[in-house]
Design a protein around this motif. Structure first.
Motif, PDB file in Angstrom:
ATOM      1  N   LYS A 164     -16.664 -13.076   0.660  1.00 50.68           N
ATOM      2  CA  LYS A 164     -16.812 -11.698   1.141  1.00 50.68           C
ATOM      3  C   LYS A 164     -16.729 -10.717  -0.033  1.00 50.68           C
ATOM      4  CE  LYS A 164     -14.653  -8.395   4.281  1.00 50.68           C
ATOM      5  NZ  LYS A 164     -13.606  -8.186   5.268  1.00 50.68           N
ATOM      6  N   THR A 165     -15.766 -10.915  -0.901  1.00 56.64           N
ATOM      7  CA  THR A 165     -15.607 -10.063  -2.085  1.00 56.64           C
ATOM      8  C   THR A 165     -16.809 -10.223  -3.012  1.00 56.64           C
ATOM      9  OG1 THR A 165     -13.209 -10.228  -1.935  1.00 56.64           O
ATOM     10  CG2 THR A 165     -14.118  -9.587  -4.079  1.00 56.64           C
ATOM     11  N   TRP A 166     -17.259 -11.460  -3.192  1.00 53.49           N
ATOM     12  CA  TRP A 166     -18.386 -11.745  -4.063  1.00 53.49           C
ATOM     13  C   TRP A 166     -19.656 -11.060  -3.566  1.00 53.49           C
ATOM     14  CZ3 TRP A 166     -22.853 -14.559  -2.997  1.00 53.49           C
ATOM     15  CH2 TRP A 166     -23.658 -14.868  -4.107  1.00 53.49           C
ATOM     16  N   ILE A 167     -19.902 -11.116  -2.253  1.00 53.74           N
ATOM     17  CA  ILE A 167     -21.087 -10.460  -1.666  1.00 53.74           C
ATOM     18  C   ILE A 167     -21.030  -8.954  -1.917  1.00 53.74           C
ATOM     19  CG2 ILE A 167     -22.196  -9.807   0.541  1.00 53.74           C
ATOM     20  CD1 ILE A 167     -23.034 -12.558  -0.172  1.00 53.74           C
ATOM     21  N   ALA A 168     -19.856  -8.355  -1.714  1.00 54.38           N
ATOM     22  CA  ALA A 168     -19.710  -6.908  -1.953  1.00 54.38           C
ATOM     23  C   ALA A 168     -20.013  -6.580  -3.417  1.00 54.38           C
ATOM     24  CB  ALA A 168     -18.296  -6.461  -1.573  1.00 54.38           C
ATOM     25  N   ASP A 169     -19.528  -7.404  -4.343  1.00 61.46           N
ATOM     26  CA  ASP A 169     -19.803  -7.187  -5.771  1.00 61.46           C
ATOM     27  C   ASP A 169     -21.286  -7.353  -6.085  1.00 61.46           C
ATOM     28  OD1 ASP A 169     -17.099  -6.738  -6.196  1.00 61.46           O
ATOM     29  OD2 ASP A 169     -16.717  -8.725  -7.059  1.00 61.46           O
ATOM     30  N   LEU A 170     -21.917  -8.357  -5.464  1.00 64.71           N
ATOM     31  CA  LEU A 170     -23.353  -8.575  -5.681  1.00 64.71           C
ATOM     32  C   LEU A 170     -24.158  -7.381  -5.196  1.00 64.71           C
ATOM     33  CD1 LEU A 170     -25.682 -10.413  -6.553  1.00 64.71           C
ATOM     34  CD2 LEU A 170     -25.582 -11.481  -4.273  1.00 64.71           C
ATOM     35  N   LYS A 171     -23.768  -6.830  -4.055  1.00 64.97           N
ATOM     36  CA  LYS A 171     -24.484  -5.651  -3.529  1.00 64.97           C
ATOM     37  C   LYS A 171     -24.358  -4.470  -4.497  1.00 64.97           C
ATOM     38  CE  LYS A 171     -24.577  -5.882   1.435  1.00 64.97           C
ATOM     39  NZ  LYS A 171     -23.926  -5.412   2.676  1.00 64.97           N
ATOM     40  N   LYS A 172     -23.176  -4.294  -5.084  1.00 66.65           N
ATOM     41  CA  LYS A 172     -22.994  -3.199  -6.059  1.00 66.65           C
ATOM     42  C   LYS A 172     -23.886  -3.426  -7.276  1.00 66.65           C
ATOM     43  CE  LYS A 172     -18.203  -2.295  -4.816  1.00 66.65           C
ATOM     44  NZ  LYS A 172     -16.796  -2.532  -5.208  1.00 66.65           N
ATOM     45  N   THR A 173     -24.006  -4.655  -7.708  1.00 63.11           N
ATOM     46  CA  THR A 173     -24.823  -5.001  -8.870  1.00 63.11           C
ATOM     47  C   THR A 173     -26.306  -4.763  -8.587  1.00 63.11           C
ATOM     48  OG1 THR A 173     -23.244  -6.695  -9.535  1.00 63.11           O
ATOM     49  CG2 THR A 173     -25.448  -6.853 -10.465  1.00 63.11           C
ATOM     50  N   LEU A 174     -26.767  -5.162  -7.412  1.00 69.80           N
ATOM     51  CA  LEU A 174     -28.193  -5.080  -7.097  1.00 69.80           C
ATOM     52  C   LEU A 174     -28.645  -3.701  -6.632  1.00 69.80           C
ATOM     53  CD1 LEU A 174     -28.752  -8.498  -5.259  1.00 69.80           C
ATOM     54  CD2 LEU A 174     -29.363  -7.892  -7.612  1.00 69.80           C
ATOM     55  N   PHE A 175     -27.745  -2.979  -5.987  1.00 71.57           N
ATOM     56  CA  PHE A 175     -28.160  -1.698  -5.404  1.00 71.57           C
ATOM     57  C   PHE A 175     -27.346  -0.584  -6.017  1.00 71.57           C
ATOM     58  CE2 PHE A 175     -28.381  -5.035  -2.035  1.00 71.57           C
ATOM     59  CZ  PHE A 175     -29.729  -5.266  -2.123  1.00 71.57           C
TER      60      PHE A 175
END
Length: 175
Positions: A164-175
């Protein structure tokens, strides 16, 4: 598959059970959430283990119920159980997360579609996490849940929280 063998042998090491009882324990302990195991594979595995001489069966009849086969571990089954415990504990750890096939292909999609895919994965992680946390609350009150079963449940919660934390970080990176 050695994993299913170990699960079935481990259950029969503790007590004699029918294939139906094994299947119910797999459901109750949510084993299929962390190991690929299905109801048909349990029934097939019991027959295979009996053919290999690792378990034996006896027929039992209770009241008006139909006869059922009740299985127990043989001496060879005890040996195989210990062998599998050591074999599987020595294997390298692999984490197969099906959604990683989506992650590695995200850049082939428009940004909005990428966001939708990540939102869907995030929603499914949230559903899983809620399920695991509810299950933990129920199991903490149950007297028949072994400490090792609770440890696996806590492991699954930790992994789901990390994803869950990783997905949130990935979203910040991509968007």
């Amino acid at each position: 598959m050695a994993t299913i063998d170990l699960i079935v042998l481990g259950m029969l090491k503790k007590e004699e059970l029918s294939a139906y009882d094994i299947q119910k324990l797999v459901e109750y302990r949510n084993i299929s959430k962390w190991v690929k195991i299905s109801t048909p594979s349990i029934y097939k595995k019991v027959l295979q283990l009996e053919q290999k001489g690792l378990i034996s069966s006896r027929t039992e009849k209770e009241g008006n119920m139909p006869e059922k086969a009740v299985y127990s571990l043989t001496e060879n089954g005890e040996i195989e159980f210990e062998k599998l415990m050591h074999e599987l504990s020595k294997k390298p750890i692999h984490m197969f997360l099906d959604f990683n096939a989506v992650i590695v292909n995200l850049e082939s999609m428009p940004k909005e579609a990428q966001r939708e895919c990540l939102d869907e994965i995030e929603m499914n992680i949230e559903i899983l996490l809620n399920y695991l946390e509810e299950n933990q609350k129920l199991k903490e009150k149950a007297e028949d849940v072994p400490a090792t079963g609770m440890a696996v449940l806590r492991q699954q919660i930790t992994l789901a929280q990390a994803i869950k934390t990783w997905i949130a970080d990935l979203k910040k990176t991509l968007f």
